[in-house]
Design an enzyme around this catalytic site. Structure first.
Site, PDB file in Angstrom:
ATOM      1  N   SER A 114     -12.172 -66.975  21.884  1.00  0.00           N
ATOM      2  CA  SER A 114     -13.466 -66.513  21.414  1.00  0.00           C
ATOM      3  C   SER A 114     -13.911 -67.359  20.213  1.00  0.00           C
ATOM      4  CB  SER A 114     -13.394 -65.013  21.083  1.00  0.00           C
ATOM      5  OG  SER A 114     -14.671 -64.455  20.935  1.00  0.00           O
ATOM      6  N   ASP A 182     -17.711 -62.582  31.687  1.00  0.00           N
ATOM      7  CA  ASP A 182     -17.526 -62.550  30.231  1.00  0.00           C
ATOM      8  C   ASP A 182     -18.820 -63.004  29.549  1.00  0.00           C
ATOM      9  OD1 ASP A 182     -16.899 -63.026  27.564  1.00  0.00           O
ATOM     10  OD2 ASP A 182     -15.007 -64.030  27.976  1.00  0.00           O
ATOM     11  N   HIS A 195     -14.062 -60.029  28.593  1.00  0.00           N
ATOM     12  CA  HIS A 195     -13.734 -60.796  27.387  1.00  0.00           C
ATOM     13  C   HIS A 195     -12.425 -60.335  26.754  1.00  0.00           C
ATOM     14  CE1 HIS A 195     -14.655 -63.619  24.232  1.00  0.00           C
ATOM     15  NE2 HIS A 195     -14.512 -62.693  23.293  1.00  0.00           N
TER      16      HIS A 195
END
Length: 213
Positions: A114, A182, A195
């Site tokens: 991320s 995601d 995610h």
């Protein structure tokens, strides 16, 4: 909104951003055969990161048979402050440069999840500016260090939503995973749970990295 929900789901831990962009001098750790340098996601708990860093490190220790594998947690806020990813970028580069100088035979596996993927992207010369929790590049790994990077493992990489990916020198040794739906890495994605699913990919990522050590 979905992206904010993803980041909120990781908010079991957090921290305040620094007012200015700075990083302490990097100190080299003891030498190992391989060091996993992990940049966690926004607000992600865990030693290296509960969702990605910790399971990938554990899996790689088992798959890198006969090799001593150590780890380093990139020191940065991993919050929503505008300089967060840049601080991680600077710390990662400073640490790897220092470690490479102290341990000439050491290899590195760079791991980013991320916002942490933005940190790694920037560090290998791929700008995350314009991506969610991204930043302009403030430091890159020098050419002398590049051959020591055995693998780059990216998960939920926000630059993918911009239609970007890792190209150039590091492309062939990069595994860049984006779970279907995601919203952080897939433009138009709507599955917040996707995610948070990357623990399931730890074995695949470790196998990829071990094959390049």
């Amino acid at each position: 909104m979905r992206i904010r929900m993803c980041l909120a789901a990781l908010s079991l831990a957090g921290g305040a951003g620094l007012a200015t962009l700075s990083a302490p001098p990097a100190l080299a750790a003891a030498c190992s055969d391989v060091e996993v340098v992990a940049a966690r996601g926004t607000f992600e708990p865990g030693t290296l990161g509960f969702i990605v860093g910790d399971p990938v490190y554990s899996a790689l220790q088992k798959k890198a048979a006969g090799k001593n594998v150590s780890s380093y947690k990139v020191n940065y806020p991993a919050d929503l402050s505008p300089t967060s990813a840049a601080q991680g970028n600077l710390d990662l580069v400073n640490h790897v440069k220092s470690q490479a100088a102290a341990c000439p035979n050491q290899k590195f596996v760079l791991v980013g999840y991320s916002q942490g993927a933005n940190v790694v992207d920037n560090s290998i010369g791929i700008s995350s500016a314009g991506a969610v929790v991204g930043s302009p590049i403030v430091a890159t790994l020098p050419a002398a260090v590049e051959p020591k990077v055995a693998a780059v493992l990216l998960f939920g990489n926000p630059i993918r939503a911009l239609g970007k990916s890792v190209t150039g020198t590091y492309q062939s040794r990069t595994l860049d995973l984006c779970a279907k739906g995601d919203p952080v890495c897939e433009n138009g994605g709507g599955d917040v749970g996707a995610h948070l699913s990357y623990r399931d990919d730890a074995e695949e990522a470790a196998t990829f990295a071990a094959g390049r050590l």
